[in-house]
Write an enzyme that holds these catalytic residues in place. Sequence first.
Site, short mmCIF file in Angstrom:
data_model
loop_
_atom_site.label_atom_id
_atom_site.label_comp_id
_atom_site.label_asym_id
_atom_site.label_seq_id
_atom_site.Cartn_x
_atom_site.Cartn_y
_atom_site.Cartn_z
N SER A 1 14.57 -37.64 -78.03
CA SER A 1 16.03 -37.73 -78.10
C SER A 1 16.45 -37.41 -79.53
CB SER A 1 16.53 -39.11 -77.67
OG SER A 1 16.14 -40.08 -78.62
N SER B 1 21.80 -44.87 -69.98
CA SER B 1 23.09 -45.13 -69.33
C SER B 1 23.10 -44.98 -67.82
CB SER B 1 24.17 -44.22 -69.90
OG SER B 1 24.54 -44.66 -71.17
N GLY C 1 21.40 -40.30 -69.25
CA GLY C 1 21.03 -41.45 -70.08
C GLY C 1 20.33 -41.01 -71.35
N TYR D 1 34.52 -42.20 -73.92
CA TYR D 1 33.25 -42.85 -73.60
C TYR D 1 32.90 -43.93 -74.61
CZ TYR D 1 28.29 -43.31 -72.49
OH TYR D 1 27.06 -43.80 -72.15
N SER D 2 32.52 -45.11 -74.12
CA SER D 2 32.14 -46.19 -75.02
C SER D 2 31.18 -47.15 -74.33
CB SER D 2 33.38 -46.96 -75.47
OG SER D 2 33.00 -48.07 -76.25
N PHE E 1 24.03 -46.20 -85.08
CA PHE E 1 23.02 -45.13 -85.10
C PHE E 1 23.47 -43.91 -85.90
CE2 PHE E 1 22.17 -47.39 -80.95
CZ PHE E 1 21.11 -48.13 -81.46
C1 REX Z 1 22.72 -44.08 -78.63
C2 REX Z 1 22.11 -43.30 -79.75
C3 REX Z 1 23.02 -43.23 -77.43
C4 REX Z 1 20.85 -42.56 -79.38
C5 REX Z 1 23.82 -43.96 -76.37
N1 REX Z 1 23.15 -44.23 -75.23
O1 REX Z 1 24.99 -44.24 -76.51
C6 REX Z 1 23.78 -44.73 -74.04
C7 REX Z 1 23.65 -43.57 -73.07
C8 REX Z 1 23.12 -45.98 -73.55
O2 REX Z 1 22.67 -43.43 -72.38
N2 REX Z 1 24.60 -42.65 -73.18
C9 REX Z 1 24.48 -41.33 -72.60
C10 REX Z 1 20.17 -41.78 -80.50
C11 REX Z 1 24.99 -40.28 -73.54
C12 REX Z 1 25.23 -41.19 -71.30
O3 REX Z 1 26.03 -42.05 -70.93
O4 REX Z 1 25.03 -40.21 -70.63
N3 REX Z 1 21.07 -41.00 -81.28
C13 REX Z 1 19.15 -40.88 -79.80
C14 REX Z 1 21.25 -41.21 -82.59
C15 REX Z 1 22.18 -40.25 -83.27
O5 REX Z 1 20.71 -42.10 -83.19
N4 REX Z 1 22.28 -40.47 -84.69
O6 REX Z 1 19.45 -39.69 -79.61
O7 REX Z 1 18.14 -41.43 -79.37
#
Ligand code: REX
Length: 424
Positions: A370, A107, A344, A203-204, A164
Amino acid sequence: MVSAKVSRGTAAGAALLSLCAVLAPAHSAVAAPEARSGERQGAGAAEPTAPDPVALRAALKAALANGAPGAMARIDDRGSVLRQAEGIGDRGTGRAMSADDRFRIGSVSKTFSTVVLLQLVDEGRLALDTPVNSYLPGLVDPRITVRHLLSHRTGLYDYTNDMFAATVPGFESVRNRVFGYRELLDLSLAKPPTVTPGTTYSYSNTNFVVAGMLIEKLTGTDVGTAYQRRIIDPLDLDDTYYVHPSTAVPGRHIKGYLRPDEAGAPLVDSTRQTVSWAQSAGAVISSGRDLNTFLSALLRGELTSAGSLAEMRTWTPVNSTQGYGLGLRRRDLSCGVSVYGHTGTVQGYYTFAFASGDGKRAITAVANTSNNGTVLNTLPRTLEATFCAAPPAAGAGAVTGARAAVPEPSERYEDMAPGRALRR
Ligand code: REX
Protein backbone atom coordinates in the site's frame (compact mmCIF):
# COMPACT_ATOMS: atom_id res chain seq x y z
CA MET A 1 -21.51 -27.42 -10.52
CA VAL A 2 -17.93 -27.23 -11.69
CA SER A 3 -14.98 -26.00 -9.70
CA ALA A 4 -11.80 -25.02 -11.49
CA LYS A 5 -8.73 -24.18 -9.50
CA VAL A 6 -6.24 -22.07 -11.41
CA SER A 7 -3.17 -21.31 -9.42
CA ARG A 8 0.33 -20.00 -9.89
CA GLY A 9 2.15 -21.10 -12.98
CA THR A 10 -0.20 -23.93 -13.95
CA ALA A 11 -0.66 -24.73 -17.62
CA ALA A 12 -4.27 -23.87 -17.32
CA GLY A 13 -5.44 -23.44 -20.90
CA ALA A 14 -7.90 -26.30 -20.99
CA ALA A 15 -9.13 -25.65 -17.48
CA LEU A 16 -9.67 -22.00 -18.28
CA LEU A 17 -11.61 -22.77 -21.40
CA SER A 18 -13.90 -25.11 -19.55
CA LEU A 19 -14.29 -22.61 -16.76
CA CYS A 20 -15.24 -19.93 -19.27
CA ALA A 21 -17.84 -22.27 -20.69
CA VAL A 22 -19.27 -22.77 -17.23
CA LEU A 23 -19.27 -19.08 -16.45
CA ALA A 24 -20.58 -18.03 -19.85
CA PRO A 25 -24.37 -17.97 -19.31
CA ALA A 26 -25.48 -14.37 -19.06
CA HIS A 27 -26.60 -13.00 -15.74
CA SER A 28 -29.96 -11.45 -15.37
CA ALA A 29 -28.91 -8.08 -14.07
CA VAL A 30 -30.99 -6.73 -11.22
CA ALA A 31 -32.14 -3.18 -11.77
CA ALA A 32 -30.86 -0.89 -9.06
CA PRO A 33 -33.47 0.97 -7.01
CA GLU A 34 -34.42 4.57 -7.65
CA ALA A 35 -31.72 7.06 -6.86
CA ARG A 36 -32.47 10.05 -4.71
CA SER A 37 -33.48 13.07 -6.71
CA GLY A 38 -30.58 14.61 -8.60
CA GLU A 39 -28.29 11.64 -8.05
CA ARG A 40 -26.83 9.63 -10.83
CA GLN A 41 -28.08 6.08 -11.09
CA GLY A 42 -25.62 3.33 -11.94
CA ALA A 43 -25.65 1.97 -15.47
CA GLY A 44 -26.31 -1.50 -14.10
CA ALA A 45 -28.40 -2.68 -17.01
CA ALA A 46 -25.75 -4.40 -19.10
CA GLU A 47 -25.10 -8.09 -18.50
CA PRO A 48 -21.64 -9.25 -17.46
CA THR A 49 -19.80 -11.39 -19.96
CA ALA A 50 -17.67 -14.39 -18.97
CA PRO A 51 -14.53 -13.51 -17.00
CA ASP A 52 -11.28 -13.25 -18.92
CA PRO A 53 -8.59 -15.18 -16.98
CA VAL A 54 -5.84 -13.88 -19.26
CA ALA A 55 -6.77 -10.26 -18.58
CA LEU A 56 -7.12 -11.06 -14.88
CA ARG A 57 -3.62 -12.48 -14.72
CA ALA A 58 -2.27 -9.49 -16.63
CA ALA A 59 -3.83 -7.18 -14.02
CA LEU A 60 -2.18 -9.11 -11.18
CA LYS A 61 1.15 -9.07 -12.97
CA ALA A 62 0.81 -5.32 -13.43
CA ALA A 63 0.48 -4.97 -9.64
CA LEU A 64 3.78 -6.85 -9.26
CA ALA A 65 5.46 -4.82 -11.99
CA ASN A 66 4.59 -1.69 -10.04
CA GLY A 67 6.02 -2.86 -6.73
CA ALA A 68 3.62 -5.28 -5.01
CA PRO A 69 5.39 -8.42 -3.73
CA GLY A 70 2.27 -10.39 -4.65
CA ALA A 71 -1.31 -10.14 -5.88
CA MET A 72 -4.22 -12.52 -6.06
CA ALA A 73 -7.83 -12.74 -7.13
CA ARG A 74 -10.68 -15.12 -6.51
CA ILE A 75 -13.86 -15.14 -8.57
CA ASP A 76 -16.92 -17.03 -7.37
CA ASP A 77 -19.70 -17.56 -9.83
CA ARG A 78 -22.62 -19.75 -8.81
CA GLY A 79 -20.42 -22.49 -7.40
CA SER A 80 -17.57 -22.14 -9.88
CA VAL A 81 -14.33 -20.77 -8.54
CA LEU A 82 -11.40 -19.16 -10.31
CA ARG A 83 -8.29 -18.52 -8.25
CA GLN A 84 -5.22 -16.72 -9.48
CA ALA A 85 -2.12 -15.70 -7.56
CA GLU A 86 1.15 -14.11 -8.58
CA GLY A 87 4.32 -13.42 -6.64
CA ILE A 88 5.09 -13.66 -2.95
CA GLY A 89 2.75 -13.76 0.04
CA ASP A 90 5.51 -13.86 2.69
CA ARG A 91 8.92 -12.40 1.92
CA GLY A 92 10.36 -13.86 5.12
CA THR A 93 9.74 -17.46 4.12
CA GLY A 94 9.42 -16.92 0.37
CA ARG A 95 5.95 -18.48 0.45
CA ALA A 96 3.96 -17.87 -2.70
CA MET A 97 0.89 -15.69 -2.73
CA SER A 98 -2.30 -17.72 -2.40
CA ALA A 99 -5.88 -16.82 -3.24
CA ASP A 100 -6.98 -18.89 -0.22
CA ASP A 101 -5.10 -16.98 2.47
CA ARG A 102 -6.45 -14.41 4.92
CA PHE A 103 -5.63 -10.73 4.83
CA ARG A 104 -6.63 -7.37 6.32
CA ILE A 105 -9.64 -6.07 4.38
CA GLY A 106 -9.55 -2.43 5.49
CA SER A 107 -12.66 -0.50 4.61
CA VAL A 108 -14.55 -3.50 3.30
CA SER A 109 -15.24 -3.65 7.06
CA LYS A 110 -17.51 -0.64 6.52
CA THR A 111 -19.95 -2.89 4.67
CA PHE A 112 -19.97 -5.26 7.67
CA SER A 113 -20.72 -2.36 10.03
CA THR A 114 -23.48 -1.13 7.73
CA VAL A 115 -25.14 -4.54 7.54
CA VAL A 116 -25.26 -4.70 11.34
CA LEU A 117 -26.86 -1.26 11.50
CA LEU A 118 -29.40 -2.04 8.80
CA GLN A 119 -30.36 -5.24 10.59
CA LEU A 120 -31.05 -3.00 13.60
CA VAL A 121 -33.17 -0.79 11.30
CA ASP A 122 -35.07 -3.92 10.23
CA GLU A 123 -35.63 -4.74 13.89
CA GLY A 124 -37.07 -1.29 14.51
CA ARG A 125 -34.24 -0.29 16.83
CA LEU A 126 -32.66 2.36 14.59
CA ALA A 127 -33.98 4.82 11.99
CA LEU A 128 -31.79 6.07 9.15
CA ASP A 129 -33.12 9.61 9.13
CA THR A 130 -32.93 10.10 12.89
CA PRO A 131 -30.12 12.27 14.29
CA VAL A 132 -27.19 10.31 15.69
CA ASN A 133 -27.55 12.37 18.86
CA SER A 134 -30.92 10.73 19.56
CA TYR A 135 -29.01 7.53 20.28
CA LEU A 136 -25.78 9.05 21.56
CA PRO A 137 -26.76 12.38 23.14
CA GLY A 138 -24.53 15.36 22.43
CA LEU A 139 -22.04 13.37 20.38
CA VAL A 140 -21.88 15.25 17.07
CA ASP A 141 -23.49 18.11 15.11
CA PRO A 142 -27.23 17.66 15.84
CA ARG A 143 -28.03 17.76 12.11
CA ILE A 144 -26.06 14.57 11.42
CA THR A 145 -28.30 11.55 10.82
CA VAL A 146 -27.47 7.85 10.66
CA ARG A 147 -27.92 7.97 6.88
CA HIS A 148 -25.38 10.81 6.63
CA LEU A 149 -22.83 8.68 8.48
CA LEU A 150 -23.24 5.66 6.26
CA SER A 151 -23.12 7.71 3.03
CA HIS A 152 -20.14 9.87 4.09
CA ARG A 153 -22.14 13.09 4.11
CA THR A 154 -21.53 14.29 7.67
CA GLY A 155 -18.57 16.63 7.17
CA LEU A 156 -16.80 14.93 10.10
CA TYR A 157 -13.09 15.41 9.42
CA ASP A 158 -11.07 12.26 8.67
CA TYR A 159 -8.50 12.08 11.48
CA THR A 160 -6.42 9.58 9.50
CA ASN A 161 -5.34 12.41 7.16
CA ASP A 162 -3.09 13.76 9.89
CA MET A 163 -2.28 10.44 11.54
CA PHE A 164 -0.69 9.09 8.34
CA ALA A 165 0.65 12.30 6.81
CA ALA A 166 4.10 10.73 7.20
CA THR A 167 3.43 7.17 6.16
CA VAL A 168 5.84 4.91 8.09
CA PRO A 169 6.31 7.13 11.18
CA GLY A 170 2.53 7.54 11.32
CA PHE A 171 2.00 3.81 11.06
CA GLU A 172 4.66 2.94 13.64
CA SER A 173 3.17 5.46 16.07
CA VAL A 174 -0.17 3.61 16.05
CA ARG A 175 0.88 0.04 15.22
CA ASN A 176 0.49 -1.07 18.84
CA ARG A 177 -1.85 1.64 20.08
CA VAL A 178 -5.28 0.85 21.47
CA PHE A 179 -7.72 3.71 20.92
CA GLY A 180 -11.17 4.20 22.34
CA TYR A 181 -13.80 5.29 19.83
CA ARG A 182 -14.21 8.53 21.76
CA GLU A 183 -10.51 9.26 21.39
CA LEU A 184 -10.69 8.83 17.61
CA LEU A 185 -13.81 10.98 17.40
CA ASP A 186 -12.13 13.71 19.41
CA LEU A 187 -9.25 13.80 16.93
CA SER A 188 -11.84 14.50 14.25
CA LEU A 189 -13.86 17.06 16.23
CA ALA A 190 -10.70 19.09 16.82
CA LYS A 191 -10.88 20.03 13.12
CA PRO A 192 -13.54 22.07 11.31
CA PRO A 193 -16.19 20.13 9.36
CA THR A 194 -15.44 19.48 5.70
CA VAL A 195 -19.02 19.87 4.39
CA THR A 196 -22.45 20.81 5.74
CA PRO A 197 -24.20 17.67 7.05
CA GLY A 198 -26.41 16.01 4.45
CA THR A 199 -24.89 17.70 1.42
CA THR A 200 -22.06 16.16 -0.56
CA TYR A 201 -19.91 13.05 -0.31
CA SER A 202 -16.80 13.61 1.79
CA TYR A 203 -15.14 10.31 2.70
CA SER A 204 -14.15 10.00 6.34
CA ASN A 205 -13.23 7.07 8.56
CA THR A 206 -14.75 9.07 11.42
CA ASN A 207 -18.22 8.27 10.09
CA PHE A 208 -17.67 4.58 10.66
CA VAL A 209 -16.11 5.15 14.07
CA VAL A 210 -19.44 6.70 15.02
CA ALA A 211 -21.17 3.75 13.33
CA GLY A 212 -19.19 1.49 15.69
CA MET A 213 -20.32 3.54 18.66
CA LEU A 214 -23.93 3.12 17.52
CA ILE A 215 -23.48 -0.64 17.14
CA GLU A 216 -22.08 -0.91 20.65
CA LYS A 217 -24.81 1.28 22.12
CA LEU A 218 -27.70 -0.50 20.42
CA THR A 219 -26.49 -4.11 20.68
CA GLY A 220 -24.83 -3.83 24.07
CA THR A 221 -21.85 -5.76 22.68
CA ASP A 222 -18.55 -4.86 21.04
CA VAL A 223 -18.59 -4.68 17.24
CA GLY A 224 -16.67 -7.98 16.94
CA THR A 225 -19.48 -9.81 18.72
CA ALA A 226 -22.07 -8.07 16.56
CA TYR A 227 -20.24 -9.10 13.36
CA GLN A 228 -19.90 -12.65 14.68
CA ARG A 229 -23.56 -13.12 15.63
CA ARG A 230 -25.14 -11.29 12.71
CA ILE A 231 -22.84 -12.03 9.75
CA ILE A 232 -19.91 -14.39 10.42
CA ASP A 233 -21.83 -17.22 12.10
CA PRO A 234 -24.95 -17.15 9.89
CA LEU A 235 -22.83 -17.22 6.71
CA ASP A 236 -20.21 -19.66 8.09
CA LEU A 237 -17.39 -17.27 7.27
CA ASP A 238 -14.63 -19.44 8.73
CA ASP A 239 -11.82 -17.14 7.59
CA THR A 240 -13.32 -13.95 9.00
CA TYR A 241 -12.14 -12.43 12.26
CA TYR A 242 -12.29 -9.28 14.29
CA VAL A 243 -9.41 -9.66 16.72
CA HIS A 244 -8.96 -6.05 17.85
CA PRO A 245 -6.80 -5.19 19.74
CA SER A 246 -4.75 -8.34 19.05
CA THR A 247 -2.09 -7.79 16.42
CA ALA A 248 -1.81 -11.19 14.73
CA VAL A 249 -3.71 -12.40 11.70
CA PRO A 250 -4.95 -15.91 12.59
CA GLY A 251 -3.90 -18.92 10.51
CA ARG A 252 -2.56 -18.91 6.96
CA HIS A 253 -2.35 -15.34 5.80
CA ILE A 254 -0.80 -12.95 3.36
CA LYS A 255 1.81 -10.64 4.85
CA GLY A 256 1.40 -6.93 4.18
CA TYR A 257 4.24 -4.67 3.02
CA LEU A 258 3.92 -0.92 3.42
CA ARG A 259 5.78 1.30 1.00
CA PRO A 260 7.63 4.19 2.66
CA ASP A 261 7.34 7.70 1.25
CA GLU A 262 11.06 7.86 0.56
CA ALA A 263 11.83 6.57 -2.93
CA GLY A 264 13.90 3.39 -2.85
CA ALA A 265 13.42 2.72 0.89
CA PRO A 266 12.68 -0.93 1.67
CA LEU A 267 9.12 -2.11 2.20
CA VAL A 268 8.04 -2.38 5.85
CA ASP A 269 6.34 -5.58 7.05
CA SER A 270 3.14 -4.07 8.44
CA THR A 271 1.20 -7.28 9.01
CA ARG A 272 1.15 -7.09 12.80
CA GLN A 273 -0.84 -4.14 14.12
CA THR A 274 -3.88 -3.48 16.27
CA VAL A 275 -5.70 -1.56 13.49
CA SER A 276 -7.16 0.27 16.44
CA TRP A 277 -7.02 3.46 14.40
CA ALA A 278 -9.80 2.01 12.23
CA GLN A 279 -11.79 -0.59 14.25
CA SER A 280 -15.37 -0.56 12.86
CA ALA A 281 -14.08 1.48 9.90
CA GLY A 282 -11.50 -1.07 8.81
CA ALA A 283 -10.17 -3.77 11.17
CA VAL A 284 -11.80 -6.97 9.87
CA ILE A 285 -9.65 -9.88 8.64
CA SER A 286 -11.09 -12.16 5.97
CA SER A 287 -10.38 -14.13 2.77
CA GLY A 288 -11.43 -14.00 -0.86
CA ARG A 289 -13.84 -16.87 -0.31
CA ASP A 290 -15.53 -15.20 2.63
CA LEU A 291 -15.74 -11.73 1.08
CA ASN A 292 -17.30 -13.19 -2.07
CA THR A 293 -19.78 -15.15 0.07
CA PHE A 294 -20.57 -12.05 2.10
CA LEU A 295 -21.19 -9.75 -0.87
CA SER A 296 -23.20 -12.35 -2.75
CA ALA A 297 -25.41 -12.93 0.29
CA LEU A 298 -25.84 -9.20 0.79
CA LEU A 299 -26.83 -8.51 -2.81
CA ARG A 300 -29.14 -11.52 -2.92
CA GLY A 301 -31.00 -9.99 0.01
CA GLU A 302 -30.00 -12.65 2.54
CA LEU A 303 -28.62 -10.29 5.19
CA THR A 304 -31.16 -7.47 5.35
CA SER A 305 -34.72 -6.75 4.30
CA ALA A 306 -35.27 -5.78 0.65
CA GLY A 307 -36.02 -2.25 1.83
CA SER A 308 -32.73 -1.95 3.68
CA LEU A 309 -30.79 -3.31 0.71
CA ALA A 310 -32.51 -0.72 -1.48
CA GLU A 311 -31.35 1.97 0.96
CA MET A 312 -27.80 0.65 0.73
CA ARG A 313 -28.08 0.90 -3.06
CA THR A 314 -29.29 4.50 -3.17
CA TRP A 315 -26.34 6.47 -4.45
CA THR A 316 -24.55 9.67 -3.59
CA PRO A 317 -22.30 10.62 -6.52
CA VAL A 318 -18.55 10.16 -6.02
CA ASN A 319 -17.51 10.90 -9.59
CA SER A 320 -18.82 10.15 -13.08
CA THR A 321 -18.31 6.37 -12.73
CA GLN A 322 -18.74 5.76 -9.00
CA GLY A 323 -21.39 6.18 -6.36
CA TYR A 324 -21.49 5.58 -2.62
CA GLY A 325 -24.63 4.07 -1.15
CA LEU A 326 -24.73 3.11 2.53
CA GLY A 327 -21.41 1.41 3.31
CA LEU A 328 -21.37 0.23 -0.27
CA ARG A 329 -19.58 1.43 -3.38
CA ARG A 330 -20.95 1.25 -6.94
CA ARG A 331 -18.48 1.22 -9.83
CA ASP A 332 -19.66 1.52 -13.42
CA LEU A 333 -17.41 -0.52 -15.68
CA SER A 334 -16.43 0.19 -19.28
CA CYS A 335 -18.98 -2.31 -20.67
CA GLY A 336 -21.95 -0.71 -18.91
CA VAL A 337 -22.08 -3.24 -16.06
CA SER A 338 -22.22 -1.80 -12.54
CA VAL A 339 -20.70 -3.71 -9.65
CA TYR A 340 -21.21 -3.30 -5.92
CA GLY A 341 -18.89 -3.78 -2.99
CA HIS A 342 -16.05 -1.91 -1.34
CA THR A 343 -12.38 -1.14 -1.56
CA GLY A 344 -9.98 -1.32 1.36
CA THR A 345 -6.58 0.04 2.31
CA VAL A 346 -4.74 -0.84 5.48
CA GLN A 347 -0.97 -0.67 5.68
CA GLY A 348 0.39 -3.38 3.42
CA TYR A 349 -2.90 -4.42 1.82
CA TYR A 350 -5.07 -3.14 -1.03
CA THR A 351 -8.39 -4.95 -1.43
CA PHE A 352 -11.11 -4.75 -4.08
CA ALA A 353 -14.25 -6.80 -3.32
CA PHE A 354 -17.20 -6.41 -5.71
CA ALA A 355 -20.16 -8.41 -6.99
CA SER A 356 -22.70 -8.20 -9.77
CA GLY A 357 -26.05 -6.63 -8.87
CA ASP A 358 -27.71 -10.03 -8.58
CA GLY A 359 -24.90 -11.33 -6.34
CA LYS A 360 -24.23 -14.24 -8.68
CA ARG A 361 -20.64 -13.33 -9.50
CA ALA A 362 -18.17 -11.86 -7.04
CA ILE A 363 -14.47 -11.07 -7.12
CA THR A 364 -12.00 -10.25 -4.40
CA ALA A 365 -8.58 -9.01 -5.48
CA VAL A 366 -5.68 -8.18 -3.17
CA ALA A 367 -2.21 -6.73 -3.59
CA ASN A 368 0.05 -6.99 -0.54
CA THR A 369 1.41 -3.49 -0.54
CA SER A 370 0.00 0.00 0.00
CA ASN A 371 0.96 3.66 -0.16
CA ASN A 372 1.56 2.92 -3.82
CA GLY A 373 -1.02 4.59 -6.05
CA THR A 374 0.30 2.85 -9.14
CA VAL A 375 -0.41 -0.58 -7.67
CA LEU A 376 -3.83 0.60 -6.50
CA ASN A 377 -4.65 1.66 -10.03
CA THR A 378 -4.05 -1.85 -11.35
CA LEU A 379 -6.87 -3.30 -9.24
CA PRO A 380 -9.81 -1.82 -11.23
CA ARG A 381 -8.48 -3.91 -14.11
CA THR A 382 -9.42 -7.03 -12.15
CA LEU A 383 -13.04 -5.86 -12.21
CA GLU A 384 -12.91 -5.24 -15.96
CA ALA A 385 -11.43 -8.72 -16.46
CA THR A 386 -14.15 -10.27 -14.30
CA PHE A 387 -17.24 -8.56 -15.67
CA CYS A 388 -16.32 -6.89 -18.96
CA ALA A 389 -14.29 -9.32 -21.00
CA ALA A 390 -15.11 -8.73 -24.64
CA PRO A 391 -17.07 -11.55 -26.28
CA PRO A 392 -14.83 -13.68 -28.54
CA ALA A 393 -16.43 -12.35 -31.72
CA ALA A 394 -15.78 -8.72 -30.80
CA GLY A 395 -12.29 -8.68 -32.31
CA ALA A 396 -9.00 -7.52 -30.92
CA GLY A 397 -9.72 -3.81 -31.31
CA ALA A 398 -12.79 -3.99 -29.13
CA VAL A 399 -10.93 -6.01 -26.51
CA THR A 400 -8.14 -3.50 -26.35
CA GLY A 401 -10.61 -0.64 -26.14
CA ALA A 402 -12.46 -2.18 -23.23
CA ARG A 403 -9.37 -3.00 -21.21
CA ALA A 404 -7.47 0.16 -21.89
CA ALA A 405 -10.03 2.33 -20.11
CA VAL A 406 -7.94 4.88 -18.22
CA PRO A 407 -9.23 5.77 -14.77
CA GLU A 408 -10.23 9.34 -14.39
CA PRO A 409 -8.02 11.51 -12.16
CA SER A 410 -10.38 11.37 -9.19
CA GLU A 411 -10.28 7.58 -9.34
CA ARG A 412 -6.52 7.36 -9.30
CA TYR A 413 -6.26 8.19 -5.65
CA GLU A 414 -9.48 6.62 -4.42
CA ASP A 415 -10.33 8.36 -1.19
CA MET A 416 -6.89 9.45 -0.16
CA ALA A 417 -6.93 13.02 1.05
CA PRO A 418 -4.86 15.32 -1.21
CA GLY A 419 -2.04 15.48 1.30
CA ARG A 420 -1.75 11.70 1.27
CA ALA A 421 -2.16 11.09 -2.44
CA LEU A 422 0.82 9.47 -4.07
CA ARG A 423 1.57 10.60 -7.56
CA ARG A 424 4.45 8.41 -8.41
C1 REX B 1 -5.16 4.99 5.81
C2 REX B 1 -3.75 5.27 5.37
C3 REX B 1 -6.06 4.57 4.68
C4 REX B 1 -3.10 4.12 4.65
C5 REX B 1 -7.52 4.49 5.08
N1 REX B 1 -8.03 3.24 5.13
O1 REX B 1 -8.19 5.47 5.30
C6 REX B 1 -9.43 2.96 5.28
C7 REX B 1 -9.82 2.38 3.94
C8 REX B 1 -9.68 2.03 6.43
O2 REX B 1 -9.71 1.20 3.70
N2 REX B 1 -10.11 3.27 3.00
C9 REX B 1 -10.17 2.95 1.60
C10 REX B 1 -1.66 4.34 4.21
C11 REX B 1 -9.53 4.02 0.77
C12 REX B 1 -11.58 2.75 1.11
O3 REX B 1 -12.54 3.09 1.79
O4 REX B 1 -11.73 2.28 0.00
N3 REX B 1 -1.44 5.60 3.57
C13 REX B 1 -1.36 3.20 3.24
C14 REX B 1 -0.61 6.52 4.07
C15 REX B 1 -0.44 7.76 3.23
O5 REX B 1 -0.02 6.38 5.12
N4 REX B 1 0.52 8.68 3.78
O6 REX B 1 -1.40 3.42 2.02
O7 REX B 1 -1.18 2.09 3.74
